[in-house]
Design a protein around this motif. Structure first.
Motif, PDB file in Angstrom:
ATOM      1  N   SER A  87      53.201 -22.478  61.286  1.00  0.00           N
ATOM      2  CA  SER A  87      51.913 -21.906  60.938  1.00  0.00           C
ATOM      3  C   SER A  87      51.838 -20.435  61.312  1.00  0.00           C
ATOM      4  O   SER A  87      51.041 -19.678  60.756  1.00  0.00           O
ATOM      5  N   SER A  88      52.681 -19.999  62.264  1.00  0.00           N
ATOM      6  CA  SER A  88      52.664 -18.607  62.699  1.00  0.00           C
ATOM      7  C   SER A  88      53.174 -17.662  61.612  1.00  0.00           C
ATOM      8  O   SER A  88      52.916 -16.462  61.651  1.00  0.00           O
TER       9      SER A  88
ATOM     10  N   ASN B  20      44.630 -16.197  56.504  1.00  0.00           N
ATOM     11  CA  ASN B  20      43.646 -16.978  55.738  1.00  0.00           C
ATOM     12  C   ASN B  20      44.225 -18.266  55.178  1.00  0.00           C
ATOM     13  O   ASN B  20      43.594 -18.929  54.353  1.00  0.00           O
ATOM     14  N   ALA B  21      45.438 -18.627  55.611  1.00  0.00           N
ATOM     15  CA  ALA B  21      46.122 -19.798  55.057  1.00  0.00           C
ATOM     16  C   ALA B  21      46.159 -20.941  56.044  1.00  0.00           C
ATOM     17  O   ALA B  21      46.151 -20.747  57.264  1.00  0.00           O
TER      18      ALA B  21
ATOM     19  N   LEU C  53      46.921 -23.717  51.476  1.00  0.00           N
ATOM     20  CA  LEU C  53      45.602 -23.399  50.942  1.00  0.00           C
ATOM     21  C   LEU C  53      45.136 -22.090  51.568  1.00  0.00           C
ATOM     22  O   LEU C  53      45.229 -21.902  52.779  1.00  0.00           O
ATOM     23  N   TYR C  54      44.618 -21.186  50.730  1.00  0.00           N
ATOM     24  CA  TYR C  54      44.182 -19.873  51.202  1.00  0.00           C
ATOM     25  C   TYR C  54      42.683 -19.726  50.961  1.00  0.00           C
ATOM     26  O   TYR C  54      42.199 -19.997  49.856  1.00  0.00           O
ATOM     27  N   THR C  55      41.953 -19.318  51.971  1.00  0.00           N
ATOM     28  CA  THR C  55      40.506 -19.133  51.846  1.00  0.00           C
ATOM     29  C   THR C  55      40.189 -17.651  51.753  1.00  0.00           C
ATOM     30  O   THR C  55      40.799 -16.822  52.430  1.00  0.00           O
TER      31      THR C  55
ATOM     32  N   SER D 286      36.121 -18.394  47.861  1.00  0.00           N
ATOM     33  CA  SER D 286      37.078 -18.861  46.871  1.00  0.00           C
ATOM     34  C   SER D 286      38.335 -19.373  47.560  1.00  0.00           C
ATOM     35  O   SER D 286      38.600 -19.051  48.721  1.00  0.00           O
ATOM     36  N   TYR D 287      39.102 -20.158  46.809  1.00  0.00           N
ATOM     37  CA  TYR D 287      40.331 -20.759  47.324  1.00  0.00           C
ATOM     38  C   TYR D 287      41.454 -20.560  46.307  1.00  0.00           C
ATOM     39  O   TYR D 287      41.265 -20.751  45.104  1.00  0.00           O
ATOM     40  N   THR D 288      42.610 -20.203  46.812  1.00  0.00           N
ATOM     41  CA  THR D 288      43.837 -20.270  46.028  1.00  0.00           C
ATOM     42  C   THR D 288      44.772 -21.236  46.742  1.00  0.00           C
ATOM     43  O   THR D 288      44.600 -21.510  47.941  1.00  0.00           O
ATOM     44  N   TYR D 289      45.740 -21.758  46.032  1.00  0.00           N
ATOM     45  CA  TYR D 289      46.698 -22.658  46.685  1.00  0.00           C
ATOM     46  C   TYR D 289      48.029 -22.589  45.963  1.00  0.00           C
ATOM     47  O   TYR D 289      48.105 -22.177  44.806  1.00  0.00           O
ATOM     48  N   ASP D 290      49.078 -22.964  46.681  1.00  0.00           N
ATOM     49  CA  ASP D 290      50.414 -23.033  46.098  1.00  0.00           C
ATOM     50  C   ASP D 290      50.725 -24.485  45.763  1.00  0.00           C
ATOM     51  O   ASP D 290      50.606 -25.369  46.629  1.00  0.00           O
TER      52      ASP D 290
END
Length: 318
Positions: A3-4, A9-10, A22-24, A63-67
């Protein structure tokens, strides 16, 4: 992945079989009924292609983006990346995150198929506030517009995809954003999963969706606002054609074939975009005349306009 090493924002969200990134963006919604935006990328693309759009959104909007599985910071899935499986994993991501507010779903290209699969799976419930479709694929597209025409590929051989389409010169990213986007797009990880999506699962997904006969259930999202954005395929293909001809690619017969593709592309695309309007009794179609297929890269403001239009046209109960 540690996670580091993730952006601040992920977060990695465990959906049971593996984790998705997931990115906020933007502040926490002040009310559980406030809509939030969720971006879905097209085939062989990570979350980074939404960078300029996210930057231009109203600062008060979450909003949210994700891979998707296998892209960028997300782990590989034990499932094949079919449109149905991608829709399933998205539904699990939303549940596990959790994202509780109603969603304005914004999708580009293949996301037109993915969004329909998501609605087929989850229904038109309160979790959906509205849609913004960015030159999105309609289920009937392969019968009308062959975007993977093999002769076009011959003409465009050796042409850089972003330079040939004019995106390299016309994108609205900062230099740092563009460098990050290109680095990710051409990374070994993205190329591997992108090739798998594109070569094995993209084409069959249209027939799979058609067999669900969602067209008989229109308007699929009732009166929820749907904003459809059409790009100019002819711009992309004209650029690829010109660059390919300069390289000496193709016979005259092949070049003539591609010129005909270019001549008819926008009319065919126009018809496909109009079919998306049937998704709702409250829909609007606009065209990004200065863009090819990748509107979010070259005219991100039009995508932002779409989000704002959906917000303005939401029912009070939403």
């Amino acid at each position: 992945m540690s996670s580091s090493t993730l952006p601040k924002n992920a977060s990695l969200v465990n959906i049971g079989t593996h984790s998705l990134a997931l990115y906020t963006h933007g502040p926490e919604p002040s009310c559980p009924k406030d809509p939030v935006v969720l971006f879905i990328s097209g085939v062989a693309s990570s979350s980074l292609n939404w960078t300029a759009v996210v930057r231009l959104l109203p600062p008060s909007l979450r909003s949210y983006t994700y891979d998707r599985s296998g892209f960028r910071n997300s782990e590989l899935s034990p499932l094949e990346p079919t449109a149905e499986n991608i829709a399933l994993e998205l539904s699990l991501l939303i549940k596990k995150a959790p994202i509780l507010n109603p969603l304005i779903i914004v999708g580009h290209s293949w996301a037109g198929v993915l969004i329909n699969e998501f609605i087929a799976l989850t229904g038109n419930g309160p979790h959906i506030a509205g849609l913004v479709l960015v030159d999105a694929n309609h289920e009937t597209m392969p019968d009308i517009l062959n975007v993977n025409d093999p002769v076009l590929s011959v003409i465009a051989e050796g042409v850089h995809p972003y330079a040939g389409r004019g995106i390299e010169a016309e994108h609205k990213f900062t230099q740092e954003e563009w460098d990050a986007f290109k680095s990710d797009q051409f990374s070994e990880k993205t190329l591997l999963i992108g090739e798998k999506e594109d070569s094995e699962h993209y084409a069959p997904s249209f027939e799979t969706l058609r067999k669900k006969e969602l067209g008989k259930k229109q308007p699929l999202v009732g009166d929820k606002p749907v904003y459809v954005i059409g790009g100019m395929r002819s711009r992309d293909w004209s650029g690829l054609y010109k660059a390919g001809v300069e390289k000496g690619n193709g016979t005259e017969e092949q070049r003539s074939h591609v010129r005909e593709l270019i001549r008819t592309a926008d009319e065919k695309s126009d018809g496909l975009m109009k079919k998306h309007l049937k998704l709702s009794t409250k829909s609007k179609l606009v065209f990004a005349y200065e863009s090819g297929h990748f509107v979010q890269l070259t005219q991100p403001d039009i995508v932002v306009d779409g989000v704002k239009w959906v917000l303005e046209n939401l029912q009070p109960s939403s």
